[in-house]
Design a protein around this motif. Structure first.
Motif, PDB file in Angstrom:
ATOM      1  N   ALA A  71       0.858  -1.179   0.000  1.00 54.95           N
ATOM      2  CA  ALA A  71       0.000   0.000   0.000  1.00 54.95           C
ATOM      3  C   ALA A  71       0.896   1.230   0.000  1.00 54.95           C
ATOM      4  CB  ALA A  71      -0.907  -0.011   1.223  1.00 54.95           C
ATOM      5  N   ASP A  72       0.688   2.129  -0.971  1.00 50.34           N
ATOM      6  CA  ASP A  72       1.557   3.301  -1.130  1.00 50.34           C
ATOM      7  C   ASP A  72       0.767   4.437  -1.768  1.00 50.34           C
ATOM      8  OD1 ASP A  72       3.536   5.169  -1.622  1.00 50.34           O
ATOM      9  OD2 ASP A  72       4.630   3.925  -3.055  1.00 50.34           O
ATOM     10  N   VAL A  73       0.327   5.404  -0.961  1.00 48.41           N
ATOM     11  CA  VAL A  73      -0.480   6.505  -1.493  1.00 48.41           C
ATOM     12  C   VAL A  73       0.291   7.384  -2.475  1.00 48.41           C
ATOM     13  CG1 VAL A  73      -2.086   6.638   0.455  1.00 48.41           C
ATOM     14  CG2 VAL A  73      -0.013   8.043   0.463  1.00 48.41           C
ATOM     15  N   TYR A  74       1.605   7.262  -2.510  1.00 44.01           N
ATOM     16  CA  TYR A  74       2.397   8.051  -3.449  1.00 44.01           C
ATOM     17  C   TYR A  74       2.432   7.426  -4.835  1.00 44.01           C
ATOM     18  CZ  TYR A  74       3.773  10.660   0.632  1.00 44.01           C
ATOM     19  OH  TYR A  74       3.746  11.433   1.769  1.00 44.01           O
ATOM     20  N   SER A  75       1.972   6.188  -4.950  1.00 45.15           N
ATOM     21  CA  SER A  75       1.919   5.502  -6.236  1.00 45.15           C
ATOM     22  C   SER A  75       0.575   5.772  -6.901  1.00 45.15           C
ATOM     23  CB  SER A  75       2.091   3.993  -6.038  1.00 45.15           C
ATOM     24  OG  SER A  75       1.836   3.317  -7.253  1.00 45.15           O
ATOM     25  N   ALA A  76       0.610   6.264  -8.129  1.00 43.29           N
ATOM     26  CA  ALA A  76      -0.622   6.586  -8.861  1.00 43.29           C
ATOM     27  C   ALA A  76      -1.474   5.349  -9.105  1.00 43.29           C
ATOM     28  CB  ALA A  76      -0.277   7.265 -10.182  1.00 43.29           C
ATOM     29  N   LYS A  77      -0.861   4.187  -9.152  1.00 40.04           N
ATOM     30  CA  LYS A  77      -1.587   2.944  -9.441  1.00 40.04           C
ATOM     31  C   LYS A  77      -2.223   2.315  -8.207  1.00 40.04           C
ATOM     32  CE  LYS A  77       1.473   1.829 -13.280  1.00 40.04           C
ATOM     33  NZ  LYS A  77       2.479   0.901 -13.769  1.00 40.04           N
ATOM     34  N   CYS A  78      -1.846   2.766  -7.034  1.00 39.10           N
ATOM     35  CA  CYS A  78      -2.307   2.134  -5.799  1.00 39.10           C
ATOM     36  C   CYS A  78      -3.726   2.609  -5.463  1.00 39.10           C
ATOM     37  CB  CYS A  78      -1.362   2.464  -4.647  1.00 39.10           C
ATOM     38  SG  CYS A  78      -1.775   1.563  -3.138  1.00 39.10           S
ATOM     39  N   PRO A  79      -4.632   1.681  -5.126  1.00 39.98           N
ATOM     40  CA  PRO A  79      -6.000   2.079  -4.790  1.00 39.98           C
ATOM     41  C   PRO A  79      -6.097   2.942  -3.530  1.00 39.98           C
ATOM     42  CG  PRO A  79      -5.706  -0.285  -4.449  1.00 39.98           C
ATOM     43  CD  PRO A  79      -4.459   0.230  -5.102  1.00 39.98           C
ATOM     44  N   THR A  80      -5.029   2.996  -2.750  1.00 38.03           N
ATOM     45  CA  THR A  80      -5.053   3.858  -1.566  1.00 38.03           C
ATOM     46  C   THR A  80      -5.193   5.328  -1.973  1.00 38.03           C
ATOM     47  OG1 THR A  80      -2.631   3.953  -1.534  1.00 38.03           O
ATOM     48  CG2 THR A  80      -3.691   2.305  -0.118  1.00 38.03           C
ATOM     49  N   ARG A  81      -4.679   5.664  -3.147  1.00 36.71           N
ATOM     50  CA  ARG A  81      -4.766   7.052  -3.631  1.00 36.71           C
ATOM     51  C   ARG A  81      -6.216   7.464  -3.808  1.00 36.71           C
ATOM     52  NH1 ARG A  81      -1.446  10.185  -7.362  1.00 36.71           N
ATOM     53  NH2 ARG A  81       0.306   9.125  -6.412  1.00 36.71           N
ATOM     54  N   GLU A  82      -7.022   6.582  -4.397  1.00 40.95           N
ATOM     55  CA  GLU A  82      -8.436   6.870  -4.623  1.00 40.95           C
ATOM     56  C   GLU A  82      -9.184   7.009  -3.294  1.00 40.95           C
ATOM     57  OE1 GLU A  82     -12.352   4.945  -6.837  1.00 40.95           O
ATOM     58  OE2 GLU A  82     -10.449   3.882  -6.901  1.00 40.95           O
ATOM     59  N   VAL A  83      -8.879   6.131  -2.343  1.00 41.16           N
ATOM     60  CA  VAL A  83      -9.525   6.200  -1.037  1.00 41.16           C
ATOM     61  C   VAL A  83      -9.127   7.487  -0.322  1.00 41.16           C
ATOM     62  CG1 VAL A  83      -9.744   5.102   1.234  1.00 41.16           C
ATOM     63  CG2 VAL A  83      -9.725   3.696  -0.846  1.00 41.16           C
ATOM     64  N   LEU A  84      -7.862   7.849  -0.396  1.00 45.71           N
ATOM     65  CA  LEU A  84      -7.413   9.104   0.210  1.00 45.71           C
ATOM     66  C   LEU A  84      -8.160  10.286  -0.387  1.00 45.71           C
ATOM     67  CD1 LEU A  84      -5.517  10.558   2.168  1.00 45.71           C
ATOM     68  CD2 LEU A  84      -3.832  10.652   0.314  1.00 45.71           C
ATOM     69  N   ASP A  85      -8.353  10.276  -1.688  1.00 44.31           N
ATOM     70  CA  ASP A  85      -9.100  11.327  -2.360  1.00 44.31           C
ATOM     71  C   ASP A  85     -10.526  11.390  -1.823  1.00 44.31           C
ATOM     72  OD1 ASP A  85      -9.470  13.395  -4.345  1.00 44.31           O
ATOM     73  OD2 ASP A  85     -10.587  11.918  -5.520  1.00 44.31           O
ATOM     74  N   HIS A  86     -11.154  10.247  -1.607  1.00 45.30           N
ATOM     75  CA  HIS A  86     -12.525  10.210  -1.093  1.00 45.30           C
ATOM     76  C   HIS A  86     -12.611  10.764   0.331  1.00 45.30           C
ATOM     77  CE1 HIS A  86     -13.667   6.628  -3.902  1.00 45.30           C
ATOM     78  NE2 HIS A  86     -13.485   7.743  -4.559  1.00 45.30           N
ATOM     79  N   ILE A  87     -11.728  10.291   1.206  1.00 46.45           N
ATOM     80  CA  ILE A  87     -11.860  10.684   2.612  1.00 46.45           C
ATOM     81  C   ILE A  87     -11.313  12.081   2.893  1.00 46.45           C
ATOM     82  CG2 ILE A  87     -11.951   8.328   3.478  1.00 46.45           C
ATOM     83  CD1 ILE A  87      -9.066   8.634   4.408  1.00 46.45           C
ATOM     84  N   ALA A  88     -10.511  12.625   1.993  1.00 49.68           N
ATOM     85  CA  ALA A  88      -9.957  13.958   2.212  1.00 49.68           C
ATOM     86  C   ALA A  88     -10.871  15.063   1.675  1.00 49.68           C
ATOM     87  CB  ALA A  88      -8.576  14.072   1.563  1.00 49.68           C
TER      88      ALA A  88
ATOM     89  N   VAL B  67     -18.843  12.644   7.831  1.00 48.73           N
ATOM     90  CA  VAL B  67     -18.359  11.714   8.863  1.00 48.73           C
ATOM     91  C   VAL B  67     -18.404  12.389  10.235  1.00 48.73           C
ATOM     92  CG1 VAL B  67     -16.338  10.441   9.716  1.00 48.73           C
ATOM     93  CG2 VAL B  67     -16.984  10.306   7.292  1.00 48.73           C
ATOM     94  N   ASP B  68     -18.000  13.638  10.313  1.00 49.77           N
ATOM     95  CA  ASP B  68     -18.027  14.351  11.585  1.00 49.77           C
ATOM     96  C   ASP B  68     -19.462  14.529  12.079  1.00 49.77           C
ATOM     97  OD1 ASP B  68     -16.211  15.484  13.552  1.00 49.77           O
ATOM     98  OD2 ASP B  68     -17.115  17.427  13.071  1.00 49.77           O
ATOM     99  N   ALA B  69     -20.391  14.820  11.167  1.00 50.08           N
ATOM    100  CA  ALA B  69     -21.803  14.978  11.544  1.00 50.08           C
ATOM    101  C   ALA B  69     -22.400  13.661  12.048  1.00 50.08           C
ATOM    102  CB  ALA B  69     -22.613  15.513  10.365  1.00 50.08           C
ATOM    103  N   LEU B  70     -21.964  12.545  11.477  1.00 50.79           N
ATOM    104  CA  LEU B  70     -22.483  11.230  11.875  1.00 50.79           C
ATOM    105  C   LEU B  70     -21.758  10.643  13.086  1.00 50.79           C
ATOM    106  CD1 LEU B  70     -23.019   9.579   8.372  1.00 50.79           C
ATOM    107  CD2 LEU B  70     -24.794  10.367   9.963  1.00 50.79           C
TER     108      LEU B  70
END
Length: 123
Positions: free
Chosen positions: A12-29, A37-40
């Motif tokens: 898992a490596d958010v610095y890699s464009a191919k890693c799905p962690t990048r997409e998840v980081l984009d969603h949660i950020a 999330v804070d409201a819930l």
């Protein structure tokens, strides 16, 4: 300790464009995700209560963000068979694990807003 992505076997490596962690980081950020999330964090809310709680969010963005949060496993959606249907949203255990970092981010922004605004005016 390295974490490996089950679907690829790669680290898992958010610095890699191919890693799905990048997409998840984009969603949660995203600002709407952070606010939802804070409201819930304190419990289940109906769709209309979320819409009222998060000033400035459109119905379209609330719906899109909730769908993405549900797809990623952070939120559950419950439809009650009433007329009109009542729809409630709640954090899953995975969603609850985001509460602490998101609350910390909100608290940091609120505590430092004056410093940030002074820096902006000084430009």
């Amino acid at each position: 300790m390295s974490v490996y992505v089950e679907s690829s076997g790669l680290p898992a490596d958010v610095y890699s464009a191919k890693c799905p962690t990048r997409e998840v980081l984009d969603h949660i950020a995203g600002k709407w995700t952070v606010l939802i999330v804070d409201a819930l964090a304190d419990g289940t809310l109906r769709y209309t209560a979320l819409l009222r709680r998060i000033d400035g969010i459109s119905q379209k963005m609330l719906t899109q963000t909730l769908r993405q949060l549900e797809a990623d496993g952070f939120v559950t959606r419950t439809v009650h068979p009433t007329v009109p249907p009542q729809v409630e949203y709640a954090l899953t255990p995975l969603g609850h694990s985001l509460r602490t970092p998101i609350a910390a981010l909100r608290e940091w922004v609120e505590a430092h807003i004056n410093d940030i605004e002074r820096a902006r005016r000084a430009r």
